[in-house]
Design a protein around this motif. Structure first.
Motif, PDB file in Angstrom:
ATOM      1  N   CYS A  63     -12.448 -97.262  19.263  1.00 45.52           N
ATOM      2  CA  CYS A  63     -11.232 -97.454  20.047  1.00 45.52           C
ATOM      3  C   CYS A  63     -10.517 -98.707  19.531  1.00 45.52           C
ATOM      4  CB  CYS A  63     -11.556 -97.572  21.547  1.00 45.52           C
ATOM      5  SG  CYS A  63     -12.387 -99.104  21.991  1.00 45.52           S
ATOM      6  N   SER A  64      -9.517 -99.154  20.255  1.00 48.38           N
ATOM      7  CA  SER A  64      -8.749-100.298  19.748  1.00 48.38           C
ATOM      8  C   SER A  64      -9.175-101.627  20.367  1.00 48.38           C
ATOM      9  CB  SER A  64      -7.258-100.056  19.989  1.00 48.38           C
ATOM     10  OG  SER A  64      -7.062 -99.836  21.365  1.00 48.38           O
ATOM     11  N   GLU A  65     -10.277-101.606  21.123  1.00 50.62           N
ATOM     12  CA  GLU A  65     -10.771-102.844  21.740  1.00 50.62           C
ATOM     13  C   GLU A  65     -11.456-103.724  20.695  1.00 50.62           C
ATOM     14  OE1 GLU A  65     -10.751-103.962  25.126  1.00 50.62           O
ATOM     15  OE2 GLU A  65      -9.171-102.440  25.244  1.00 50.62           O
ATOM     16  N   LYS A  66     -11.628-104.994  21.067  1.00 54.94           N
ATOM     17  CA  LYS A  66     -12.294-105.938  20.164  1.00 54.94           C
ATOM     18  C   LYS A  66     -13.799-105.623  20.078  1.00 54.94           C
ATOM     19  CE  LYS A  66     -13.073-110.871  19.612  1.00 54.94           C
ATOM     20  NZ  LYS A  66     -14.479-110.633  19.322  1.00 54.94           N
ATOM     21  N   ALA A  67     -14.329-105.660  18.868  1.00 60.41           N
ATOM     22  CA  ALA A  67     -15.769-105.391  18.699  1.00 60.41           C
ATOM     23  C   ALA A  67     -16.588-106.589  19.186  1.00 60.41           C
ATOM     24  CB  ALA A  67     -16.077-105.104  17.233  1.00 60.41           C
ATOM     25  N   VAL A  68     -17.725-106.301  19.852  1.00 61.74           N
ATOM     26  CA  VAL A  68     -18.639-107.373  20.266  1.00 61.74           C
ATOM     27  C   VAL A  68     -19.936-107.305  19.467  1.00 61.74           C
ATOM     28  CG1 VAL A  68     -17.725-107.545  22.624  1.00 61.74           C
ATOM     29  CG2 VAL A  68     -19.630-105.980  22.141  1.00 61.74           C
ATOM     30  N   PRO A 108     -23.846-101.232  14.811  1.00 56.30           N
ATOM     31  CA  PRO A 108     -22.531-100.672  14.501  1.00 56.30           C
ATOM     32  C   PRO A 108     -21.407-101.481  15.139  1.00 56.30           C
ATOM     33  CG  PRO A 108     -23.540 -99.441  16.280  1.00 56.30           C
ATOM     34  CD  PRO A 108     -24.554-100.473  15.854  1.00 56.30           C
ATOM     35  N   LYS A 109     -20.207-101.297  14.562  1.00 55.51           N
ATOM     36  CA  LYS A 109     -19.049-102.083  14.984  1.00 55.51           C
ATOM     37  C   LYS A 109     -18.457-101.476  16.265  1.00 55.51           C
ATOM     38  CE  LYS A 109     -16.400-102.918  11.448  1.00 55.51           C
ATOM     39  NZ  LYS A 109     -15.364-102.472  10.529  1.00 55.51           N
ATOM     40  N   LEU A 110     -18.812-102.057  17.419  1.00 52.57           N
ATOM     41  CA  LEU A 110     -18.428-101.448  18.695  1.00 52.57           C
ATOM     42  C   LEU A 110     -17.971-102.485  19.720  1.00 52.57           C
ATOM     43  CD1 LEU A 110     -21.421 -98.945  19.057  1.00 52.57           C
ATOM     44  CD2 LEU A 110     -19.062 -98.338  18.466  1.00 52.57           C
TER      45      LEU A 110
END
Lengths: 287, 64
Positions: free
Chosen positions: A6-11, A15-17
């Protein structure tokens, strides 16, 4: 850095999520392990071995969510400044989540706290591990399964340690679920494929009140040496820990490892490899 | 910037601007063993921090 879904910031990076998708990813991973290795049957009575740390608290939370009725079981070894602190967190968590908690004490069961025992014998992890395994199996009788918070790092460390020590039969313990054996309650590890970092991130994002705690005897253990080596391997070669476990599961499936036979301890009646079990031998040596 | 290192229970001040992964490298901390929090939010090794920021480096290893 943006979430790959999605377009939210990754935490999280691998994996990049984002927060929401990481939580979904983690819970799916645990559920997939439960399904793939048949860790749970619908009617199982499950006890979760809890320390108050991030791993067992995560297992407790997720099994309550996925399975419903679970009981938390904690063992207070009597390590001043460590276990007393983690049990405060666990008691609060169980109260807030309406989970029954049973606590067993080394002092009551074996006559001494671990701190006192170690004034006489200075191999902490061996003494503690023997008594903890003994008490866990004994106190979980009446349940179908014991769930533990062992994660991928713990299991990869155990595999490597047992290879280095040539404890071939103990390799059979490093599995998502132990086989059924008379006298033993089956043990299962829902976090088997979750890295320590993933579990810590999940616990943090869910807001579990699990402060940083480290057993004061940890520096003295061989596990610490293996843990540091594995973290260095993982840094150089991503996926090392998972590769160790996947190959380990394939190998123990392909080759036949004979288990040591066991009998029942003539003192306490628990399963034992000799006439008197290790726990009863240790109790005698402390008298 | 202000840095709290949980494992050592230590607060330090350090001149740094750049990616978290480079900060961890400077501090000789393996990124697989920690989580980094800024303003109560989990951030990644690719996130940028500057001298004005304050971060907490939390250890993922606990227990025995």
């Amino acid at each position: 850095m943006i979430c790959s879904k999605c377009s939210e910031k990754a935490v999280f990076l691998e994996p990049k999520l984002c927060k929401k998708h990481f939580i979904d990813y983690f819970e799916k991973k645990v559920l997939d392990t439960i399904k793939k290795f048949k860790l749970l049957n619908k009617k199982d009575r499950v006890v979760v071995a809890c320390s108050g740390g991030k791993d067992s608290t995560t297992v407790l939370y997720l099994l309550k969510k996925f399975h419903g009725n679970v009981v938390a079981l904690a063992i207070d070894e009597g390590i001043k400044g460590y276990r007393d602190k983690t049990l405060v967190d666990l008691k609060k968590f169980c109260k807030d989540n309406d989970i029954k908690l049973q606590i067993y004490f080394f002092e009551k069961e074996f006559g001494k706290t671990l701190d006192i025992m170690l004034k006489k014998k200075n191999y902490p992890c061996s003494v503690c591990g023997t008594f903890r395994r003994y008490l866990l199996n004994k106190c979980a009788k009446g349940f179908h399964k014991i769930a533990t918070g062992h994660n991928m790092d713990d299991e990869a460390q155990a595999v490597l340690m047992n290879l280095l020590k040539s404890n071939t039969d103990l390799l059979l313990h490093s599995v998502p679920i132990t086989s059924k054996r008379k006298g033993f309650v089956q043990r299962m590890k829902p976090l088997y494929f979750c890295s320590e970092k993933e579990v810590a991130a999940y616990a943090l994002l869910k807001g579990f009140d699990v402060g940083f705690t480290e057993c004061p005897y940890m520096e003295e253990s061989f596990r610490n040496v293996v843990r540091n080596s594995l973290n260095n391997y993982e840094k150089e070669k991503k996926g090392s820990k998972r590769n160790i476990l996947e190959k380990h599961l394939k190998l123990i499936n392909d080759i036949k490892i004979s288990r040591k036979s066991f009998q029942y301890c003539s003192i306490c009646g628990e399963p034992s490899q000799s006439d008197v079990c290790k726990a009863c031998e240790l109790i005698k040596s402390f008298k | 910037m202000k840095i709290f290192i949980e494992k050592q229970n230590k607060n330090i001040e350090k001149k740094f601007s750049g990616k978290i992964k480079d900060l961890l490298k400077d501090l000789k901390i393996n990124s697989d063993t920690v989580l980094v929090v800024k303003d109560k939010e989990l951030i990644t090794e690719e996130d940028l921090v500057s001298d004005k920021d304050s971060v907490k480096i939390l250890s993922v290893i606990s227990g025995g």
